[in-house]
Design a protein around this motif. Structure first.
Motif, PDB file in Angstrom:
ATOM      1  N   GLY A 135       0.673  -1.145   0.116  1.00  0.00           N
ATOM      2  CA  GLY A 135       0.093   0.097  -0.100  1.00  0.00           C
ATOM      3  C   GLY A 135       0.668   1.522   0.019  1.00  0.00           C
ATOM      4  N   ILE A 136       2.087   1.111   0.525  1.00  0.00           N
ATOM      5  CA  ILE A 136       3.078   2.333   0.560  1.00  0.00           C
ATOM      6  C   ILE A 136       3.865   2.333  -0.706  1.00  0.00           C
ATOM      7  CG2 ILE A 136       4.794   3.179   1.765  1.00  0.00           C
ATOM      8  CD1 ILE A 136       3.597   1.970   4.426  1.00  0.00           C
ATOM      9  N   TYR A 137       4.526   1.339  -1.167  1.00  0.00           N
ATOM     10  CA  TYR A 137       5.477   1.355  -2.156  1.00  0.00           C
ATOM     11  C   TYR A 137       4.722   0.378  -3.332  1.00  0.00           C
ATOM     12  CZ  TYR A 137       8.562   2.420   1.726  1.00  0.00           C
ATOM     13  OH  TYR A 137       9.134   2.833   2.660  1.00  0.00           O
ATOM     14  N   ASP A 138       5.287  -0.738  -3.619  1.00  0.00           N
ATOM     15  CA  ASP A 138       4.710  -1.515  -4.572  1.00  0.00           C
ATOM     16  C   ASP A 138       5.070  -2.962  -4.477  1.00  0.00           C
ATOM     17  OD1 ASP A 138       7.174  -1.602  -5.471  1.00  0.00           O
ATOM     18  OD2 ASP A 138       6.757  -0.764  -7.500  1.00  0.00           O
ATOM     19  N   TRP A 139       4.618  -3.686  -5.188  1.00  0.00           N
ATOM     20  CA  TRP A 139       4.918  -5.166  -4.882  1.00  0.00           C
ATOM     21  C   TRP A 139       6.531  -5.599  -5.109  1.00  0.00           C
ATOM     22  CZ3 TRP A 139       6.995  -8.525  -8.480  1.00  0.00           C
ATOM     23  CH2 TRP A 139       7.084  -8.004 -10.126  1.00  0.00           C
ATOM     24  N   ARG A 140       6.999  -4.987  -5.978  1.00  0.00           N
ATOM     25  CA  ARG A 140       8.315  -4.948  -6.288  1.00  0.00           C
ATOM     26  C   ARG A 140       9.434  -4.571  -5.033  1.00  0.00           C
ATOM     27  NH1 ARG A 140       9.361  -6.121 -11.570  1.00  0.00           N
ATOM     28  NH2 ARG A 140       7.811  -5.751 -13.137  1.00  0.00           N
ATOM     29  N   MET A 141       8.997  -3.482  -4.469  1.00  0.00           N
ATOM     30  CA  MET A 141       9.857  -2.931  -3.390  1.00  0.00           C
ATOM     31  C   MET A 141       9.585  -3.776  -2.068  1.00  0.00           C
ATOM     32  SD  MET A 141      11.874  -1.273  -2.318  1.00  0.00           S
ATOM     33  CE  MET A 141      12.480  -0.200  -3.666  1.00  0.00           C
ATOM     34  N   THR A 142       8.255  -4.288  -2.018  1.00  0.00           N
ATOM     35  CA  THR A 142       7.835  -5.129  -0.745  1.00  0.00           C
ATOM     36  C   THR A 142       8.789  -6.483  -0.786  1.00  0.00           C
ATOM     37  OG1 THR A 142       5.793  -4.469  -0.828  1.00  0.00           O
ATOM     38  CG2 THR A 142       5.939  -6.470   0.098  1.00  0.00           C
ATOM     39  N   PHE A 143       8.956  -7.017  -2.154  1.00  0.00           N
ATOM     40  CA  PHE A 143       9.768  -8.185  -2.245  1.00  0.00           C
ATOM     41  C   PHE A 143      11.164  -7.956  -1.574  1.00  0.00           C
ATOM     42  CE2 PHE A 143       6.715 -10.635  -4.721  1.00  0.00           C
ATOM     43  CZ  PHE A 143       6.910 -11.965  -4.197  1.00  0.00           C
ATOM     44  N   ILE A 144      11.937  -6.843  -2.079  1.00  0.00           N
ATOM     45  CA  ILE A 144      13.217  -6.509  -1.590  1.00  0.00           C
ATOM     46  C   ILE A 144      13.267  -6.394  -0.395  1.00  0.00           C
ATOM     47  CG2 ILE A 144      14.754  -4.757  -1.996  1.00  0.00           C
ATOM     48  CD1 ILE A 144      14.112  -4.356  -4.852  1.00  0.00           C
ATOM     49  N   SER A 145      12.317  -5.543   0.309  1.00  0.00           N
ATOM     50  CA  SER A 145      12.366  -5.167   1.874  1.00  0.00           C
ATOM     51  C   SER A 145      12.241  -6.449   2.526  1.00  0.00           C
ATOM     52  CB  SER A 145      11.222  -4.392   2.073  1.00  0.00           C
ATOM     53  OG  SER A 145      11.348  -3.191   1.405  1.00  0.00           O
ATOM     54  N   LEU A 146      11.267  -7.510   2.122  1.00  0.00           N
ATOM     55  CA  LEU A 146      11.073  -8.844   2.939  1.00  0.00           C
ATOM     56  C   LEU A 146      12.491  -9.708   2.772  1.00  0.00           C
ATOM     57  CD1 LEU A 146       7.581  -9.733   2.128  1.00  0.00           C
ATOM     58  CD2 LEU A 146       8.159  -8.879   4.418  1.00  0.00           C
ATOM     59  N   GLY A 147      13.178  -9.505   1.655  1.00  0.00           N
ATOM     60  CA  GLY A 147      14.346 -10.179   1.525  1.00  0.00           C
ATOM     61  C   GLY A 147      15.469  -9.775   2.517  1.00  0.00           C
ATOM     62  N   VAL A 148      15.464  -8.529   2.628  1.00  0.00           N
ATOM     63  CA  VAL A 148      16.570  -8.145   3.584  1.00  0.00           C
ATOM     64  C   VAL A 148      16.379  -8.511   4.967  1.00  0.00           C
ATOM     65  CG1 VAL A 148      17.588  -5.690   4.323  1.00  0.00           C
ATOM     66  CG2 VAL A 148      16.993  -6.071   1.956  1.00  0.00           C
ATOM     67  N   VAL A 149      15.038  -8.488   5.414  1.00  0.00           N
ATOM     68  CA  VAL A 149      14.550  -8.519   6.593  1.00  0.00           C
ATOM     69  C   VAL A 149      14.930 -10.137   6.967  1.00  0.00           C
ATOM     70  CG1 VAL A 149      12.750  -8.691   8.407  1.00  0.00           C
ATOM     71  CG2 VAL A 149      12.940  -6.835   6.805  1.00  0.00           C
ATOM     72  N   PHE A 150      14.395 -10.945   5.862  1.00  0.00           N
ATOM     73  CA  PHE A 150      14.796 -12.356   6.178  1.00  0.00           C
ATOM     74  C   PHE A 150      16.346 -12.626   6.476  1.00  0.00           C
ATOM     75  CE2 PHE A 150      10.990 -13.737   4.495  1.00  0.00           C
ATOM     76  CZ  PHE A 150      10.699 -15.063   5.059  1.00  0.00           C
ATOM     77  N   LEU A 151      17.172 -12.071   5.760  1.00  0.00           N
ATOM     78  CA  LEU A 151      18.655 -12.321   5.764  1.00  0.00           C
ATOM     79  C   LEU A 151      19.076 -11.818   7.206  1.00  0.00           C
ATOM     80  CD1 LEU A 151      21.335 -13.091   4.763  1.00  0.00           C
ATOM     81  CD2 LEU A 151      21.764 -10.698   3.713  1.00  0.00           C
ATOM     82  N   VAL A 152      18.717 -10.708   7.661  1.00  0.00           N
ATOM     83  CA  VAL A 152      19.131 -10.168   9.051  1.00  0.00           C
ATOM     84  C   VAL A 152      18.673 -10.975  10.244  1.00  0.00           C
ATOM     85  CG1 VAL A 152      18.719  -8.117  10.759  1.00  0.00           C
ATOM     86  CG2 VAL A 152      19.137  -7.750   8.197  1.00  0.00           C
ATOM     87  N   ILE A 153      17.284 -11.262  10.221  1.00  0.00           N
ATOM     88  CA  ILE A 153      16.577 -12.259  10.904  1.00  0.00           C
ATOM     89  C   ILE A 153      17.608 -13.784  11.149  1.00  0.00           C
ATOM     90  CG2 ILE A 153      14.283 -13.435  11.733  1.00  0.00           C
ATOM     91  CD1 ILE A 153      14.509 -10.666  12.560  1.00  0.00           C
ATOM     92  N   PHE A 154      17.647 -14.368  10.137  1.00  0.00           N
ATOM     93  CA  PHE A 154      18.331 -15.478  10.159  1.00  0.00           C
ATOM     94  C   PHE A 154      19.598 -15.628  10.694  1.00  0.00           C
ATOM     95  CE2 PHE A 154      15.642 -18.225   7.022  1.00  0.00           C
ATOM     96  CZ  PHE A 154      14.156 -17.742   7.325  1.00  0.00           C
ATOM     97  N   ALA A 155      20.287 -14.269   9.930  1.00  0.00           N
ATOM     98  CA  ALA A 155      21.866 -14.172  10.578  1.00  0.00           C
ATOM     99  C   ALA A 155      21.675 -14.070  12.160  1.00  0.00           C
ATOM    100  CB  ALA A 155      22.427 -12.945  10.031  1.00  0.00           C
ATOM    101  N   ILE A 156      20.753 -13.472  12.563  1.00  0.00           N
ATOM    102  CA  ILE A 156      20.757 -13.187  13.992  1.00  0.00           C
ATOM    103  C   ILE A 156      20.313 -14.676  14.805  1.00  0.00           C
ATOM    104  CG2 ILE A 156      19.553 -12.125  15.992  1.00  0.00           C
ATOM    105  CD1 ILE A 156      19.189  -9.672  14.121  1.00  0.00           C
ATOM    106  N   PHE A 157      19.651 -15.309  14.331  1.00  0.00           N
ATOM    107  CA  PHE A 157      19.179 -16.445  15.140  1.00  0.00           C
ATOM    108  C   PHE A 157      19.794 -17.795  14.737  1.00  0.00           C
ATOM    109  CE2 PHE A 157      15.735 -13.034  15.843  1.00  0.00           C
ATOM    110  CZ  PHE A 157      15.544 -13.175  17.213  1.00  0.00           C
TER     111      PHE A 157
END
Length: 290
Positions: free
Chosen positions: A153-175
């Protein structure tokens, strides 16, 4: 403290893996932009789930050469790359490969790492712990589906995929480094506790008739659930659910999926495998009829 962090870390990872259940949220914007049909976009989820299963099988071999935290971290990098590539798709075949094949495989590998390691630390509560992990996996579609909907709703589906991918990497790297098999002494205790462990080799398992009965049962039960999950948002939209409420509609399904997995895990500990399988089949039949 180690077991506490193991549970927390594994639960968070499983929560993020559950994003795969929210695939149907991305269907509408993809169809709108590219003019793809429902049959074409639906195949993406089918491919994803197929390679999810292949990833689960591959983990057994990967664990012979790599440690569990390393496998999880590698798959986090793969998911990030897949999401970035998915955000740039122009052709349907690219979507099938990036999201369906590669992402499905990486999610399956990570999923198996969690479910094959965490219960070993709790041999007397295998059903409860497995159910708890699957609960977080189940509600991941709701939690991250809601986040994804707000991001689109804020960006678009393309930026949403990129944002989620970055968060995935950060979360997995931590835990990921908290997810480790028990020490040798704990493993011995676990093996002694699991009295129903027959110790079959893969070859012996494939020659046993019960394997094929179980395979057929799993095929029908999982197909029923995945068919509904993969088309949940689309079905809700077709029956008139407003766009703003699609994530909530999907959320009800995924939360109930998580609760069911947790509940049946507890029942498994109390009543055993046969009763639990019968009860799951019964509820699946009733749900399909009504």
């Amino acid at each position: 403290m180690k077991k506490t962090m193991l549970i927390i870390g594994s639960a968070v990872i499983m929560l993020f893996l559950g994003l795969v259940y929210a695939w149907s949220i991305f269907v509408a914007p993809l169809e709108s932009e590219f003019g793809w049909t429902r049959d074409q976009t639906s195949l993406t989820f089918t491919i994803c789930m197929s390679f999810f299963c292949i990833g689960i099988l591959a983990t057994a071999q990967l664990r012979k050469i790599l440690k569990v935290p390393v496998i999880i971290l590698i798959n986090a990098i793969i998911i990030l790359i897949c999401f970035i590539l998915t955000s740039r798709v122009q052709e349907l075949c690219q979507l099938y490969v990036f999201y369906g094949v590669l992402c499905g495989f990486a999610v399956g590998c990570t999923y198996n790492c969690i479910l094959s390691v965490v219960p070993l630390h709790f041999p007397k509560k295998v059903g409860f712990i497995s159910g708890a992990m699957l609960f977080f996996y189940g509600i991941g579609g709701y939690v991250l589906g809601t986040v994804a909907t707000k991001l689109m709703g804020i960006y678009d589906w393309r930026m949403t995929f990129i944002s989620l991918g970055v968060v995935f990497l950060v979360i997995f790297a931590i835990f990921c480094f908290f997810v480790r098999p028990p020490e040798a002494t704990e493993t011995t205790t676990t093996a002694n506790t699991a009295s129903d462990n027959s110790g079959y080799t893969p070859g012996q398992m494939l020659r046993h008739p019960y394997f094929y009965l179980f395979f057929i049962w799993q095929l029908f039960v999982n197909s029923l659930g995945l068919a509904l999950i993969g088309h949940a948002a689309s079905i809700a939209k077709e029956i008139g659910v407003p766009g703003a409420a699609l994530a909530s509609a999907l959320g009800v399904l995924t939360v109930c999926t998580g609760l069911g997995k947790f509940g049946f895990g507890v029942i498994y500990d109390l009543k055993g495998r046969t009763f639990t399988m019968f009860l799951a089949s019964f509820f699946g039949l009733i749900g399909a009829i009504f």
